[in-house]
Motif scaffolding. Structure first.
Motif, mmCIF file in Angstrom:
data_model
loop_
_atom_site.group_PDB
_atom_site.id
_atom_site.type_symbol
_atom_site.label_atom_id
_atom_site.label_comp_id
_atom_site.label_asym_id
_atom_site.label_seq_id
_atom_site.Cartn_x
_atom_site.Cartn_y
_atom_site.Cartn_z
ATOM 1 N N THR A 36 0.828 -1.204 0.000
ATOM 2 C CA THR A 36 0.000 0.000 0.000
ATOM 3 C C THR A 36 0.862 1.254 0.000
ATOM 4 O O THR A 36 0.599 2.200 -0.742
ATOM 5 N N LEU A 37 1.922 1.259 0.817
ATOM 6 C CA LEU A 37 2.819 2.415 0.837
ATOM 7 C C LEU A 37 3.550 2.561 -0.496
ATOM 8 O O LEU A 37 3.724 3.669 -0.992
ATOM 9 N N ARG A 42 -2.040 4.989 2.058
ATOM 10 C CA ARG A 42 -1.942 5.266 3.493
ATOM 11 C C ARG A 42 -2.601 4.106 4.217
ATOM 12 O O ARG A 42 -3.644 3.606 3.783
ATOM 13 N N VAL A 43 -2.000 3.663 5.340
ATOM 14 C CA VAL A 43 -2.545 2.556 6.111
ATOM 15 C C VAL A 43 -2.865 3.062 7.506
ATOM 16 O O VAL A 43 -1.989 3.576 8.202
ATOM 17 N N GLU A 44 -4.123 2.932 7.905
ATOM 18 C CA GLU A 44 -4.557 3.374 9.227
ATOM 19 C C GLU A 44 -5.026 2.170 10.031
ATOM 20 O O GLU A 44 -5.902 1.430 9.595
ATOM 21 N N ILE A 45 -4.428 1.983 11.191
ATOM 22 C CA ILE A 45 -4.826 0.917 12.108
ATOM 23 C C ILE A 45 -5.348 1.602 13.357
ATOM 24 O O ILE A 45 -4.575 2.196 14.114
ATOM 25 N N ARG A 46 -6.664 1.566 13.536
ATOM 26 C CA ARG A 46 -7.296 2.282 14.648
ATOM 27 C C ARG A 46 -6.701 1.848 15.979
ATOM 28 O O ARG A 46 -6.506 0.670 16.239
ATOM 29 N N PHE A 51 0.408 4.734 8.937
ATOM 30 C CA PHE A 51 1.597 4.689 8.100
ATOM 31 C C PHE A 51 1.289 5.499 6.851
ATOM 32 O O PHE A 51 0.274 5.277 6.192
ATOM 33 N N SER A 52 2.169 6.435 6.515
ATOM 34 C CA SER A 52 1.973 7.248 5.314
ATOM 35 C C SER A 52 3.345 7.534 4.711
ATOM 36 O O SER A 52 4.367 7.052 5.206
ATOM 37 N N LEU A 53 3.358 8.329 3.644
ATOM 38 C CA LEU A 53 4.601 8.688 2.984
ATOM 39 C C LEU A 53 4.895 10.163 3.170
ATOM 40 O O LEU A 53 3.986 10.993 3.103
ATOM 41 N N PRO A 73 18.111 13.312 -5.636
ATOM 42 C CA PRO A 73 16.793 13.236 -6.284
ATOM 43 C C PRO A 73 15.650 13.254 -5.259
ATOM 44 O O PRO A 73 15.853 13.015 -4.068
ATOM 45 N N ALA A 74 14.460 13.516 -5.753
ATOM 46 C CA ALA A 74 13.264 13.472 -4.906
ATOM 47 C C ALA A 74 13.043 12.034 -4.454
ATOM 48 O O ALA A 74 13.387 11.084 -5.157
ATOM 49 N N LYS A 75 12.481 11.901 -3.270
ATOM 50 C CA LYS A 75 12.174 10.554 -2.782
ATOM 51 C C LYS A 75 11.026 10.609 -1.788
ATOM 52 O O LYS A 75 10.690 11.662 -1.250
ATOM 53 N N SER A 76 10.432 9.454 -1.584
ATOM 54 C CA SER A 76 9.355 9.304 -0.601
ATOM 55 C C SER A 76 9.857 8.374 0.487
ATOM 56 O O SER A 76 10.436 7.327 0.208
ATOM 57 N N THR A 77 9.628 8.753 1.735
ATOM 58 C CA THR A 77 10.053 7.930 2.856
ATOM 59 C C THR A 77 8.847 7.558 3.700
ATOM 60 O O THR A 77 7.921 8.360 3.863
ATOM 61 N N PRO A 78 8.827 6.344 4.249
ATOM 62 C CA PRO A 78 7.711 5.948 5.105
ATOM 63 C C PRO A 78 7.717 6.760 6.401
ATOM 64 O O PRO A 78 8.773 7.112 6.916
ATOM 65 N N HIS A 79 6.536 7.033 6.895
ATOM 66 C CA HIS A 79 6.365 7.809 8.127
ATOM 67 C C HIS A 79 5.292 7.122 8.971
ATOM 68 O O HIS A 79 4.301 6.639 8.440
ATOM 69 N N PHE A 80 5.506 7.071 10.278
ATOM 70 C CA PHE A 80 4.516 6.490 11.187
ATOM 71 C C PHE A 80 4.094 7.542 12.190
ATOM 72 O O PHE A 80 4.941 8.200 12.812
#
Length: 94
Positions: A36-37, A42-46, A51-53, A73-80
């Motif tokens: 998903t990431l 985006r992953v939401e665990i209530r 977890f998002s980017l 270069p541009a990049k996306s990193t996981p974020h919690f």
């Protein structure tokens, strides 16, 4: 906690499940979050968190050894981001 410790806890809590089933379930959950990431989702665990980017734009940096300009270069990193229940549980333990 590592994956094997998580599997042991789950096996202790659900003894009817085989170790293989538990390992497969953990792999599916982690794989689903990763897929998903990777797709930009985006992953939401209530009660646990989200977890998002984070998107980082391209930039020019300097090599500290030579001082030469380096294009990053541009990049996306996981974020919690922890959920309220998780934050409160951690605060109670601290």
């Amino acid at each position: 906690m590592v994956r094997s410790e998580l599997a042991e806890r789950l096996h202790g809590r659900f003894p009817k499940l085989t170790r293989g089933d538990i390992d497969a379930a953990i792999a599916v959950i982690i794989g689903g979050v990763a897929e998903t990431l990777a797709a930009g989702g985006r992953v939401e665990i209530r009660g646990f968190g989200v977890f998002s980017l984070n998107h980082r734009p391209p930039r020019t940096a300097r090599n500290p050894a030579s001082g030469a300009a380096v294009n990053v270069p541009a990049k996306s990193t996981p974020h919690f981001k922890p959920g309220k229940e998780l934050r409160e549980a951690v605060d109670r333990q601290a």
